[in-house]
Design a protein around this motif. Structure first.
Motif, mmCIF file in Angstrom:
data_model
loop_
_atom_site.group_PDB
_atom_site.id
_atom_site.type_symbol
_atom_site.label_atom_id
_atom_site.label_comp_id
_atom_site.label_asym_id
_atom_site.label_seq_id
_atom_site.Cartn_x
_atom_site.Cartn_y
_atom_site.Cartn_z
ATOM 1 N N GLU A 110 -53.252 64.483 -4.804
ATOM 2 C CA GLU A 110 -52.742 63.857 -6.020
ATOM 3 C C GLU A 110 -52.586 64.939 -7.089
ATOM 4 O O GLU A 110 -53.501 65.724 -7.321
ATOM 5 N N GLU A 112 -49.917 66.445 -10.728
ATOM 6 C CA GLU A 112 -48.876 66.171 -11.708
ATOM 7 C C GLU A 112 -47.482 66.422 -11.143
ATOM 8 O O GLU A 112 -46.483 66.120 -11.800
ATOM 9 N N GLU A 114 -46.492 64.817 -8.533
ATOM 10 C CA GLU A 114 -46.138 63.560 -7.863
ATOM 11 C C GLU A 114 -46.597 62.366 -8.692
ATOM 12 O O GLU A 114 -47.204 61.435 -8.173
ATOM 13 N N THR A 115 -46.285 62.375 -9.983
ATOM 14 C CA THR A 115 -46.760 61.292 -10.852
ATOM 15 C C THR A 115 -46.123 59.950 -10.500
ATOM 16 O O THR A 115 -46.641 58.894 -10.888
ATOM 17 N N LYS A 118 -47.583 56.121 -6.806
ATOM 18 C CA LYS A 118 -48.507 55.212 -7.493
ATOM 19 C C LYS A 118 -49.628 54.698 -6.596
ATOM 20 O O LYS A 118 -50.197 53.644 -6.854
ATOM 21 N N CYS A 297 -40.695 62.994 -7.199
ATOM 22 C CA CYS A 297 -41.523 64.201 -7.177
ATOM 23 C C CYS A 297 -40.773 65.383 -7.799
ATOM 24 O O CYS A 297 -39.556 65.514 -7.647
#
Length: 305
Positions: A110, A112, A114-115, A118, A297
């Motif tokens: 995880e 930034e 691949e913000t 969800k 992404c």
């Protein structure tokens, strides 16, 4: 005696459009269909075909057969198989009518980068466990892709997305998945531009620098009995036992088919539509760049939202 000829409707004529057939269907390198487009794709599975625009000329459309009698393997690609699993459980007879399924499953740390993803790593690992339980570990092509190095604009500190690599590798190994397919981020102009717009500068590593990174990853992988396979980068193949990847793998597909007593793939030739270093067997991709990927992404080469 009068002869009455029943004229076909436009819809009837459209239904008669010839289908192109492929033993392997790829779903999809162009967008994440399992995560975002499963409802519509199940409809296509039921009707037995899908119309796919040419990525270089969208006005040219090909009709691809999705009939289980004509497709030997459905090769899925996703970062989130949750919607796919729901569709499978709801339409199990339909999905099980296909001779085989393989799953290219990307689970990165995880970050930034691949913000838009969800769903947590832990939830995705639970999805992978479901797929292993129902289709076997052999059907899984686990990907940590791409390994990405970058720095934020205004800073020289190099950041990467490798934080959870050991957590992920240890977990998949326990499920019987014994290979990690990896690639390093490629500086596609679209990717470089997007990252800059989002306040980041992509750092492109030399092969020597990549090997330094891989030394640590290989040690972790070895600890859990996992090998590493390089996707479309032959310069890294052979380094400390790194093997070439085959994401749509004819040997794996044939093995699954043999276990079911079904005929193997007729063609084992490489897919000429992919990069020269790609070892995937020939397939037809049924995704479209017009189907925007909501993961969005930073490093994506396709068409995120």
């Amino acid at each position: 005696m009068m002869l009455f000829i029943q004229m076909a409707s436009v819809g009837d004529i459209e239904d008669l459009k010839p289908c192109k057939k492929s033993e392997v269907v790829s779903i999809s390198r162009r967008t994440d269909i399992p995560a975002f487009y499963m409802k519509s794709f199940v409809v296509h599975m039921i009707q037995g075909y899908i119309d796919v625009p040419n990525p270089r000329n969208p006005s040219q459309v090909s009709r691809i057969s999705l009939k289980p009698t004509e497709v030997k393997c459905m090769s899925w690609w996703s970062k989130n198989y949750g919607p796919w699993i729901k569709a499978y459980l709801k339409n199990k007879v339909l999905f099980d009518s296909y001779p085989s399924h393989i799953f290219n499953f990307t689970i990165n740390s995880e970050s930034e980068l691949e913000t838009g993803v969800k769903i947590s790593v832990q939830e995705r690992l639970a999805q992978l466990s479901f797929l292993v339980e129902h289709f076997g570990s052999e059907s899984i092509k686990y990907r940590f892709d791409p390994i990405t190095h970058y720095h934020r604009i205004g800073s020289k500190q190099i950041i990467n997305n490798l934080d959870q690599f050991e957590e992920i590798v240890s977990t998949i190994s326990g499920m019987g998945v014994k290979q990690v397919i990896f690639a390093f981020a490629i500086p596609f102009p679209k990717s470089v531009r997007r990252m800059k717009e989002r306040g980041k500068i992509l750092v492109t590593l030399t092969d020597s620098q990549k090997k330094i990174v891989l030394d640590e990853l290989l040690e972790i992988a070895s600890k859990y009995g996992v090998t590493m396979a390089s996707c479309s980068n032959n310069s890294l193949v052979g380094y400390n036992n790194i093997v070439p990847s085959s994401c749509i793998d004819s040997q794996v597909i044939d093995s699954i088919l043999k276990e079911k007593g079904l005929p193997c793939l007729k063609s084992k030739r490489k897919d000429s539509g992919q990069r020269d270093e790609c070892n995937c067997v020939v397939s037809r991709d049924v995704g479209s760049y017009e189907q925007k990927c909501q993961h969005s992404c930073d490093y994506c080469y396709a068409n995120p939202t």
